[in-house]
Design an enzyme around this catalytic site. Structure first.
Site, PDB file in Angstrom:
ATOM      1  N   CYS A  86       0.830  -1.206   0.000  1.00  0.00           N
ATOM      2  CA  CYS A  86       0.000   0.000   0.000  1.00  0.00           C
ATOM      3  C   CYS A  86       0.871   1.266   0.000  1.00  0.00           C
ATOM      4  O   CYS A  86       1.540   1.539  -0.973  1.00  0.00           O
ATOM      5  CB  CYS A  86      -0.971  -0.036   1.183  1.00  0.00           C
ATOM      6  SG  CYS A  86      -2.356   1.116   1.026  1.00  0.00           S
ATOM      7  N   HIS A 203      -3.736  -5.546   1.145  1.00  0.00           N
ATOM      8  CA  HIS A 203      -3.068  -5.746   2.433  1.00  0.00           C
ATOM      9  C   HIS A 203      -3.043  -7.214   2.846  1.00  0.00           C
ATOM     10  O   HIS A 203      -3.933  -7.665   3.582  1.00  0.00           O
ATOM     11  CB  HIS A 203      -3.814  -4.955   3.513  1.00  0.00           C
ATOM     12  CG  HIS A 203      -3.621  -3.486   3.441  1.00  0.00           C
ATOM     13  ND1 HIS A 203      -2.526  -2.855   3.979  1.00  0.00           N
ATOM     14  CD2 HIS A 203      -4.379  -2.516   2.882  1.00  0.00           C
ATOM     15  CE1 HIS A 203      -2.620  -1.546   3.763  1.00  0.00           C
ATOM     16  NE2 HIS A 203      -3.736  -1.314   3.096  1.00  0.00           N
ATOM     17  N   GLU A 205      -1.261  -8.518   5.049  1.00  0.00           N
ATOM     18  CA  GLU A 205      -1.083  -8.635   6.507  1.00  0.00           C
ATOM     19  C   GLU A 205      -2.405  -8.524   7.251  1.00  0.00           C
ATOM     20  O   GLU A 205      -2.478  -8.853   8.430  1.00  0.00           O
ATOM     21  CB  GLU A 205      -0.068  -7.584   6.985  1.00  0.00           C
ATOM     22  CG  GLU A 205      -0.604  -6.172   7.209  1.00  0.00           C
ATOM     23  CD  GLU A 205      -0.875  -5.373   5.939  1.00  0.00           C
ATOM     24  OE1 GLU A 205      -0.847  -5.953   4.823  1.00  0.00           O
ATOM     25  OE2 GLU A 205      -1.132  -4.148   6.051  1.00  0.00           O
TER      26      GLU A 205
END
Lengths: 230, 87, 775
Positions: A86, A203, A205
């Site tokens: 990002c 994302h 994560e």
């Protein structure tokens, strides 16, 4: 095997990356402060999401001058893996670690959603844990995520199989409707020439804990762990 | 009367006296890059409009109105417009 | 006593100047008595801010005192920056809601953004790390161009600010009604988590301790914002526009990290946001809580502009500033932490033993008040309260006889029309602009009955939601306020959470009008009744009065922010259907008790444009029992989904269960033929309270019935989930079945707001103008 997660002023996904590595991957992680020039011997550098310097001026434009970025660029030159997510992707482009740029979403608005991604190249350092063509569901949250590059660059990315993820529909078809930000060729993630820097807007994560949704991002971290352990 | 096309540029900047977080952050960044003499930075937008009008004055008046109605936020922004130039 | 002389250049104190500062003659005389002399201009400014409604609660404090605020779960009740509640495992949750209505009416983008920033600071100054934002919004009809501009601007302001700071925006509600046309309501709520041991309060302590200003520099923005918020919005507000404050979420993020580090470091004793009325109220409130005196030297405050007067520095509402009381001798350590985060700190004053509030400019005293109770020593008012005859008449209106429209012959038309009502329709257009997953705690995000966030380092989760049906409160204030508390409780319970405590934001009109003060006092009474019944103490909140415009007062809107606790994340329950052949059970009476009609319903408002009738009766004891029943069913593993009936009644609730997740539409067969003699519209759209639609495996039916009886709740099996079906079928009598294709319901529900906003020039204007301040 140690992950170093860079904290810029305004980073806000550094914590998520740290927790993903420590809690789900069960690997070691440390935060790296933007003002230091010491990578503390980490194996993988994560440039996390957020709004470094508020994204004032241009996303990533100021962060790339941080002292630590000299070391990150050096680490990448030596072939060290860099995962740029990002805002990290935006910083990596500004710093010249990856080609192209990320500009304002075609719809002009910030978009927060869970989108589908197709794994276009399961042969990278970051994606060996996926099947080629697998469809993942991963959150996005960005206002400037439209990937653009000149046609030569795009051509080279295509030819060298460096487009790693594309936005797709649930069935895996890359369509205009499935593209949340107007990125060229539906590009959601690319790797560098040498394949050791991955930049992606979604994302991974945030998609590692089954409690919060499908943990489709976890294999990305596991791929790194498996490859680095060799 | 015959209309022709004029080009007018609009500069929009944060209203004087209001906090300009973008400008301040960029000022700090420039200072840390060694540009110590920078006094202040303000970040705005530059809009170029080509419009038909009977004459330059009326083109400018129209753009003035566009700024007031849409282009600038009267609460937070100041704007200035350049003279109309025939295209 | 120190000499306080007028400052050269200050205006003379005249009755016109006093009036301009919003002080009545009596209040001015009270000030003169307090000082024993005429005030200076600076002192007048200070008192004008501190005695404004916003800071002093002068019309509401006596009413607020009647609310229940205690319970074993409460660690910090009202009076601090935020309430704090224990959630077990040594963890605590700080939460608070606050309004930013007037600034948002003037400049929606910055007004909403700075509202988010302010409430964030209120939570992290308690020592809690913010983990979620909610917002409760009210606008006029989207048919109005200015309303579309306000809506688009507020949503973008909330999103840009929260996204940049990195706090997920996870829940809230948005209601559209003409009553809010020129006076939108923008209430932001923040929720934070900490260890119980990390709790810190904003109480100035320790004689000789330094007072430090931290964060952004002080400019001329927002001067007298606090008294501005206490006036009617009128044409004059246009001229007052330069008061607008600009938010800087990047600095806020730095301030957040630095403040938490400061609190954990042990170098400080207290910290508070410089919010409404800025330095004045923050320093006065901290002194008051600590029962000490303070002295502030305005010449030491870092300023953004040249030539600022003490008056301006004291009253500026520049954003992203904090006031810190440090331990003496720890100034350098404090400064070191702030420098690391690129923030500045300046010692601007000191805690003193002498019970005075003193302001100097260098060596010259420019303001001095005796005593340490500047804020609470303000006047108190209990004006006349009398219900308006008009509302009595409206409530008594018999709405059962409202003739059906010709279109209603097709019941699918009515259902689609209900689902596409902007108040009911999906708000994804707004919340897709909010990052709802950052910090990776969001188990249920926007669009569910309530948001659910897991608590790390524990197996628990919290559920949070805001609610209020202003139309109910308008038609029946006490009952409506009870319903607001109960709906919020029901919503968190549907996710599996036990309601724990509330924060509230009371948005009302000018209290000097008897009909408005009646609404305020009745609503507070209703909140108290419901909170006592549900054992959910009030931990704080905010009062916003003078929500008026030339077109009249807004609906009285006491927004309730509810916190619930889920003991085991395994109990988290979704709202939508998923499993084929599950039985659909309604907990609660299908027509309410006693049979509630269509009074105050969304149906009457949306389909007929009528706001009248008695709204459904809210029985808080019944709500408590229904919630207890639901939670026992959930903990027993019997419940696959749960969704409450609220706006739009059972019909809308069923449709939402079927189509709220557009990527997974699920049909059902419903049979309510037992009520074949009740008009369909009443059956589907009456908004009887204390009702929850659950789904369960058939094997659980017996257990559910047993649990329901135990809690004195009526369970009724009303249908089955048909996962393969492409429609929602509602049989309501012999040969009478409403067959609603899911695709059509989904289109009505999901496309309504995008269709209006994407075609809107006002929405585009927001995007274009906000480019300068985008993040």
């Amino acid at each position: 095997m140690k992950f170093g997660i860079v904290t810029f002023p305004g980073s806000n996904c550094d914590y998520d990356a740290y927790r993903a590595v420590v809690d789900q991957l069960r690997a070691e992680a440390t935060y790296l402060w933007h003002k230091t020039e010491d990578l503390e011997g980490v194996d993988v550098v994560v440039l996390p999401g957020g709004f470094s310097y508020g994204d004032y001026l241009r996303a990533g434009a100021i962060a790339r001058f941080s002292p630590i970025m000299r070391q990150v660029v050096e680490h990448a030159r030596r072939g060290g893996p860099v995962l740029a997510i990002c805002n990290g992707f935006q910083i990596a482009c500004e710093a010249g670690l990856l080609p192209g740029a990320l500009v304002r979403n075609a719809g002009m608005r910030f978009v927060s959603d869970a989108v589908h991604l197709r794994v276009e190249n399961a042969g990278t350092l970051f994606t060996s844990g996926y099947e080629q063509g697998a469809v993942l569901r991963i959150p996005i949250a960005h206002g400037e995520g439209r990937y653009v590059a000149d046609s030569t660059t795009i051509g080279r990315l295509e030819d060298d199989d460096r487009i790693v993820f594309r936005y797709c529909d649930p069935a895996g078809a890359v369509t205009g409707d499935a593209n949340p930000n107007g990125s060229m060729r539906g590009i959601a993630g690319i790797v560098s020439d040498e394949g050791n820097v991955l930049g992606m807007m979604p994302h991974p994560e945030r998609a590692v804990d089954p409690l919060l949704g499908p943990p489709d991002g976890l294999p990305l971290f596991e791929s790194l762990l498996a490859r680095m352990a060799v | 009367m015959k209309h022709r096309v004029y080009r007018i540029a609009v500069h929009i900047v944060p209203r004087a006296g209001l906090l300009d977080p973008q400008g301040d952050t960029i000022t700090d960044a420039l200072h840390s890059l060694g540009f110590k003499h920078v006094q202040s930075v303000h970040v705005g937008r530059h809009i170029v409009i080509e419009t038909e009008a009977p004459d330059a004055l009326q083109a400018e008046t129209a753009v003035q109105e566009m700024c007031e109605k849409l282009l600038a936020n009267p609460v937070t922004e100041d704007f200035e417009i350049t003279s109309a130039v025939p295209v | 006593m120190t000499m306080v002389a007028p400052r050269p250049g200050d205006p003379r104190i005249t009755s016109a100047l006093v009036a301009e500062h919003g002080l009545t003659d009596d209040e001015f005389q009270r000030l003169v008595r307090m000082l024993g002399r005429e005030p200076t201009f600076t002192e007048l400014g200070i008192i004008s801010a501190l005695w404004s409604e916003h800071c002093s609660y002068k019309h509401s404090r006596s009413l607020l005192k009647t609310l229940p605020t205690e319970g074993p779960q409460v660690l910090q009740g009202p009076g601090e920056n935020a309430g704090v509640v224990s959630v077990g495992d040594g963890l605590a949750v700080a939460f608070k809601i606050e309004s930013h209505n007037h600034p948002s009416a003037v400049e929606p983008y910055q007004g909403a953004a700075t509202g988010v920033g302010g409430i964030l600071r209120d939570v992290f100054t308690m020592g809690a790390r913010p983990i979620a934002m909610l917002n409760s919004l009210r606008f006029g009809s989207l048919d109005n161009a200015r309303v579309r501009y306000l809506f688009a601007g507020v949503v973008k302001g909330i999103g840009d600010y929260g996204n940049c700071v990195g706090i997920p925006t996870v829940a809230g509600e948005i209601v559209f009604d003409d009553a809010y046309e020129t006076n939108p309501l923008v209430n932001a709520m923040c929720v934070g988590v900490m260890k119980e041991s990390e709790l810190i309060t904003a109480k100035a302590e320790g004689i000789g301790n330094p007072i430090i200003a931290v964060g952004a520099r002080t400019g001329r923005d927002g001067i007298h914002g606090a008294s501005f918020a206490s006036e009617d919005l009128s044409e004059a507000s246009d001229a007052k526009r330069p008061r607008v404050q600009v938010g800087d979420p990047f600095t806020e993020k730095l301030l957040l990290e630095a403040s938490l580090e400061l609190i954990r470091s042990g170098h400080i004793v207290a910290i508070q946001d410089m919010g409404a009325a800025g330095l004045t109220s923050s320093s006065a409130e901290m002194a008051e809580r600590g029962e000490v005196g303070v002295t502030i030297d305005v010449s030491k405050v870092p300023v953004r502009e040249e030539g600022m007067t003490p008056y301006e520095i004291l009253l500026s509402e520049s954003q992203e500033r904090m006031l810190v009381v440090a331990k003496r001798g720890h100034e350098d350590a404090v400064s070191e932490i702030l420098t690391r985060w690129d923030l500045t700190a300046a010692v601007i004053g000191e805690v003193i033993a002498e019970p005075v509030y003193r302001v100097t400019e260098g060596d010259t005293v420019v303001a001095e008040f005796p005593g340490s109770r500047l804020v609470t020593d303000c006047p108190r008012y209990s004006p006349e309260a009398r219900e308006s005859d008009e509302i009595v008449r409206l409530r008594a209106t018999d709405v059962a006889g409202v003739p059906e429209l010709p279109e209603e012959k097709d019941p699918l038309w009515t259902l689609e029309r209900m689902l596409s009502s902007p108040t009911i329709a999906s708000k994804a257009w707004a919340y897709r602009q909010y990052d709802s997953t950052v910090r990776t705690n969001t188990v249920i995000g926007p669009g569910g009955d309530a948001a659910v966030l897991r608590l790390r380092a524990s197996n628990r989760a919290i559920a949070v939601k805001t609610d209020c049906n202003g139309r109910y409160v308008y038609l029946s204030p006490r009952n409506g306020a009870r319903a607001a508390v109960c709906e919020a409780a029901r919503n968190v319970a549907c996710t599996g959470a036990r309601p724990l405590a509330i924060t509230n934001c009371l948005n009302f009109g000018n209290p000097k009008r008897p009909e408005n003060f009646f609404q305020l006092s009745e609503a507070i009474a209703g909140i108290g009744e419901a909170c006592r019944a549900l054992d959910t103490p009030v931990t704080g909140g905010n009062v916003s009065l003078y929500n008026e415009s030339p077109s009249g007062a807004v609906y009285p809107t006491p927004v309730i922010g509810m916190l619930g606790l889920i003991d085991d994340v395994a109990h988290v329950t979704p709202a939508t259907w998923s499993v084929d052949d599950d039985v659909i059970v309604l907990l609660g009476e299908i027509l309410g008790e006693p049979a509630d009609g269509l009074g105050g319903s969304e149906y009457l408002a949306r389909i007929h444009g009528i706001v009248a009738g008695a709204p459904p009766k809210c029985d808080a004891d019944l709500e408590r029992d229904t919630i207890a029943c639901l939670l026992e069913c959930i903990r027993g593993g019997h419940v696959r989904s749960a969704h409450d009936c609220s706006d739009g009644g059972l019909g809308v609730a069923l449709a939402e269960c079927a189509v709220a997740d557009r990527s997974a539409l699920v049909g059902a067969e419903i049979n309510v033929s037992a009520w074949h003699d009740v008009p369909l519209r009443e059956l589907l759209y009456n908004e009887a309270q204390a009702r929850i639609v659950i789904t369960a495996p058939e094997s659980s039916l017996g257990e559910i019935a047993r649990i329901a009886v135990k809690h004195r709740v009526a369970p009724m099996m009303i249908g089955r989930v048909r996962a393969g079906s492409r429609s929602l079928e509602i049989k309501h009598g012999k040969n009478r079945t409403l067959v609603a294709p899911l695709e059509r319901l989904a289109a009505a529900y999901h496309d309504a707001i995008p269709a209006i906003m994407e075609a809107s020039i006002e929405s585009a204007a927001v995007l274009e103008q906000a480019a300068v301040t985008t993040v």
